[in-house]
Design an enzyme around this catalytic site. Structure first.
Site, PDB file in Angstrom:
ATOM      1  N   SER A  57      -2.048   2.885  -3.331  1.00 60.95           N
ATOM      2  CA  SER A  57      -0.695   2.335  -3.214  1.00 60.95           C
ATOM      3  C   SER A  57      -0.258   2.262  -1.759  1.00 60.95           C
ATOM      4  CB  SER A  57       0.298   3.188  -4.011  1.00 60.95           C
ATOM      5  OG  SER A  57       0.515   4.420  -3.374  1.00 60.95           O
ATOM      6  N   CYS A  58       0.638   1.331  -1.516  1.00 58.55           N
ATOM      7  CA  CYS A  58       1.319   1.208  -0.225  1.00 58.55           C
ATOM      8  C   CYS A  58       2.726   0.710  -0.549  1.00 58.55           C
ATOM      9  CB  CYS A  58       0.569   0.260   0.710  1.00 58.55           C
ATOM     10  SG  CYS A  58       0.561  -1.461   0.175  1.00 58.55           S
ATOM     11  N   ARG A  59       3.403   0.125   0.385  1.00 51.01           N
ATOM     12  CA  ARG A  59       4.770  -0.330   0.133  1.00 51.01           C
ATOM     13  C   ARG A  59       4.810  -1.514  -0.832  1.00 51.01           C
ATOM     14  NH1 ARG A  59       8.028  -4.163   2.269  1.00 51.01           N
ATOM     15  NH2 ARG A  59      10.257  -3.786   2.119  1.00 51.01           N
ATOM     16  N   VAL A 115       4.731   0.671  -4.013  1.00 48.75           N
ATOM     17  CA  VAL A 115       5.784   1.639  -4.332  1.00 48.75           C
ATOM     18  C   VAL A 115       7.089   0.914  -4.671  1.00 48.75           C
ATOM     19  CG1 VAL A 115       7.156   3.556  -3.398  1.00 48.75           C
ATOM     20  CG2 VAL A 115       4.696   3.475  -3.000  1.00 48.75           C
TER      21      VAL A 115
END
Length: 145
Positions: free
Chosen positions: A99-101, A128
């Site tokens: 995951s990342c932004r 996220v």
């Protein structure tokens, strides 16, 4: 259909702009699909975590991670993933959700993990931000490094 063709012909510049925007919006998903990277939404990621022992690897930078992250996620900033690949080897047998932004950086890291023979890797589609939009909780506790 005739009206659509007429509009596209008369306003080719608007139609071209629409196509470019649609390509940009679907770019991450398209690139991931071409690389063979599985995309999972927040609901499927939750199932992988809760039922299959999935591990979330958050590749955002320290500041972003501190603002809120998926509970029990491992914080491995994108810049250090390749140098920490040996440390991540113990998760090869588990589902790994990266995951990342927004899902762009995590897509790249998912590709790196696939190249290192991580078979069950998935990119958190929408990152996220999608997790939050689904009403799922975030934590501000220190990470497991």
């Amino acid at each position: 259909m005739q009206q659509f063709i007429e509009f596209a012909t008369n306003h080719w510049d608007l139609f071209l702009a629409l196509l470019i925007i649609l390509l940009m919006l679907s770019g991450t998903t398209l690139i991931s699909a071409l690389r063979g990277i599985r995309q999972v939404g927040p609901e499927e990621a939750t199932q992988l975590i809760n039922h299959d022992g999935g591990v979330v690897i958050d590749v955002r930078d320290d500041k972003e991670y501190a603002e809120g992250h998926i509970i029990n996620s491992l914080h491995v900033p994108m810049a250090s993933v390749q140098s920490r690949i040996a440390e991540l080897e113990k998760y090869k047998q588990k589902p790994v959700i990266v995951s990342c932004r927004s899902g762009a950086r995590s897509s790249t890291v998912s590709g790196w993990l696939r190249k290192h023979n991580f078979e069950n890797v998935a990119n958190l589609k929408g990152g996220v931000m999608a997790w939050q939009n689904a009403g799922l909780p975030l934590s501000k506790k220190k990470s497991k490094k």
